[in-house]
Design a protein around this motif. Structure first.
Motif, PDB file in Angstrom:
ATOM      1  N   PHE A 111     -72.042  62.885  -5.397  1.00  0.00           N
ATOM      2  CA  PHE A 111     -71.426  62.590  -6.416  1.00  0.00           C
ATOM      3  C   PHE A 111     -70.724  61.481  -6.291  1.00  0.00           C
ATOM      4  O   PHE A 111     -70.375  60.966  -6.985  1.00  0.00           O
ATOM      5  N   LEU A 112     -70.503  60.865  -5.023  1.00  0.00           N
ATOM      6  CA  LEU A 112     -69.776  59.372  -4.606  1.00  0.00           C
ATOM      7  C   LEU A 112     -70.759  58.410  -5.163  1.00  0.00           C
ATOM      8  O   LEU A 112     -69.955  57.414  -5.964  1.00  0.00           O
ATOM      9  N   LEU A 113     -71.715  58.525  -5.048  1.00  0.00           N
ATOM     10  CA  LEU A 113     -73.022  57.417  -5.795  1.00  0.00           C
ATOM     11  C   LEU A 113     -72.557  57.868  -7.079  1.00  0.00           C
ATOM     12  O   LEU A 113     -72.929  57.041  -8.249  1.00  0.00           O
ATOM     13  N   ALA A 114     -72.680  59.403  -8.006  1.00  0.00           N
ATOM     14  CA  ALA A 114     -72.711  59.242  -9.727  1.00  0.00           C
ATOM     15  C   ALA A 114     -71.061  58.594  -9.692  1.00  0.00           C
ATOM     16  O   ALA A 114     -70.960  57.947 -11.010  1.00  0.00           O
ATOM     17  N   SER A 115     -70.246  58.857  -8.968  1.00  0.00           N
ATOM     18  CA  SER A 115     -69.082  58.561  -9.318  1.00  0.00           C
ATOM     19  C   SER A 115     -69.355  56.400  -8.864  1.00  0.00           C
ATOM     20  O   SER A 115     -68.372  55.734 -10.723  1.00  0.00           O
ATOM     21  N   GLU A 116     -70.150  55.674  -8.518  1.00  0.00           N
ATOM     22  CA  GLU A 116     -69.776  54.206  -8.213  1.00  0.00           C
ATOM     23  C   GLU A 116     -70.867  53.871 -10.016  1.00  0.00           C
ATOM     24  O   GLU A 116     -70.370  52.827 -10.329  1.00  0.00           O
ATOM     25  N   TYR A 117     -71.462  54.566 -10.633  1.00  0.00           N
ATOM     26  CA  TYR A 117     -72.389  54.670 -11.461  1.00  0.00           C
ATOM     27  C   TYR A 117     -71.716  54.692 -12.512  1.00  0.00           C
ATOM     28  O   TYR A 117     -71.962  53.346 -13.520  1.00  0.00           O
ATOM     29  N   ARG A 118     -70.665  55.925 -12.303  1.00  0.00           N
ATOM     30  CA  ARG A 118     -69.688  56.229 -13.815  1.00  0.00           C
ATOM     31  C   ARG A 118     -68.882  55.308 -14.248  1.00  0.00           C
ATOM     32  O   ARG A 118     -68.837  55.253 -15.450  1.00  0.00           O
ATOM     33  N   ASN A 119     -67.930  54.270 -13.313  1.00  0.00           N
ATOM     34  CA  ASN A 119     -67.719  54.195 -13.181  1.00  0.00           C
ATOM     35  C   ASN A 119     -67.226  52.362 -13.293  1.00  0.00           C
ATOM     36  O   ASN A 119     -66.910  51.625 -13.070  1.00  0.00           O
ATOM     37  N   ASP A 120     -68.856  51.999 -12.903  1.00  0.00           N
ATOM     38  CA  ASP A 120     -69.512  50.171 -12.689  1.00  0.00           C
ATOM     39  C   ASP A 120     -68.444  50.207 -11.895  1.00  0.00           C
ATOM     40  O   ASP A 120     -68.677  48.667 -11.655  1.00  0.00           O
ATOM     41  N   ALA A 121     -68.758  50.429 -10.754  1.00  0.00           N
ATOM     42  CA  ALA A 121     -67.966  49.897  -9.176  1.00  0.00           C
ATOM     43  C   ALA A 121     -68.463  49.109  -9.003  1.00  0.00           C
ATOM     44  O   ALA A 121     -69.760  49.114  -8.676  1.00  0.00           O
ATOM     45  N   ARG A 122     -68.305  48.357  -8.142  1.00  0.00           N
ATOM     46  CA  ARG A 122     -69.076  46.997  -7.972  1.00  0.00           C
ATOM     47  C   ARG A 122     -67.824  46.284  -6.339  1.00  0.00           C
ATOM     48  O   ARG A 122     -66.818  47.044  -6.027  1.00  0.00           O
ATOM     49  N   GLU A 123     -68.430  46.026  -6.114  1.00  0.00           N
ATOM     50  CA  GLU A 123     -67.802  45.395  -4.384  1.00  0.00           C
ATOM     51  C   GLU A 123     -66.448  44.916  -4.488  1.00  0.00           C
ATOM     52  O   GLU A 123     -66.599  43.693  -5.416  1.00  0.00           O
TER      53      GLU A 123
END
Length: 129
Positions: A111-123
Motif C-alpha cells: 500500500f505504501l509503495l503504491a501510494s508513493e508511486y501514485r503521489n510521485d513522492a520523493r525524498e
C-alpha cells in the motif's frame, strides 16, 4: 506499456487492489514482491524500478502494534471466558500472530509503495532530474 507519469491512470490498479494482491502500481501485474516480504528490484512486465521507493520501517511498527493488541485482547478474552489449557493458547495464537504479521506487513508495504508511486513522492531535498 503505460507512461511513467502517475497522472496516467489507465490500466493502473487502485491502492487497495495493489496492496492486497501485490500488483505493480504502474501496469497491474503481480510482480511487486520477490518472496514473502521483499520487493522485486523492478517490475518484470513494465520495467518500473521498484528499488527507488522507500517504505521504511513504518509498516513494521504499525502492524506489530496492531496485531499485538488484537492478539493479546483475544487471548485474554479466551482465558477469562473458558480458561483453556496453556497449549490451546500456543496452538491458537502463535500461528495466528505469524500469519497476521506477515500478511499485514505485505499488505501495508505494498500500500505504501503504491501510494508513493501514485503521489510521485520523493525524498525530501531531492530535485527532479
Amino acid at each position: 506499456m503505460a507512461s511513467d507519469n502517475p497522472e496516467t491512470r489507465e490500466g493502473q490498479p487502485g491502492l487497495a487492489e495493489a496492496a492486497l494482491l501485490g500488483l505493480c502500481p504502474r501496469c497491474g501485474e503481480r510482480s511487486l514482491f520477490d518472496g514473502w516480504l521483499a520487493f522485486a528490484g523492478k517490475c518484470n512486465a513494465c520495467g518500473l524500478d521498484l528499488s527507488r521507493f522507500n517504505v521504511g520501517d513504518g509498516p513494521a511498527a504499525l502492524v506489530t502494534l496492531a496485531v499485538g493488541a488484537i492478539t493479546v485482547g483475544l487471548a485474554i478474552w479466551l482465558q477469562l471466558s473458558i480458561e483453556p489449557p496453556w497449549w490451546v493458547h500456543v496452538l491458537l495464537w502463535v500461528p495466528l500472530t505469524l500469519a497476521l504479521v506477515i500478511g499485514g506487513l505485505r499488505t501495508t508495504k505494498a500500500f505504501l509503495l503504491a501510494s508513493e508511486y501514485r503521489n510521485d513522492a520523493r525524498e525530501a531535498g531531492t530535485k527532479d532530474l
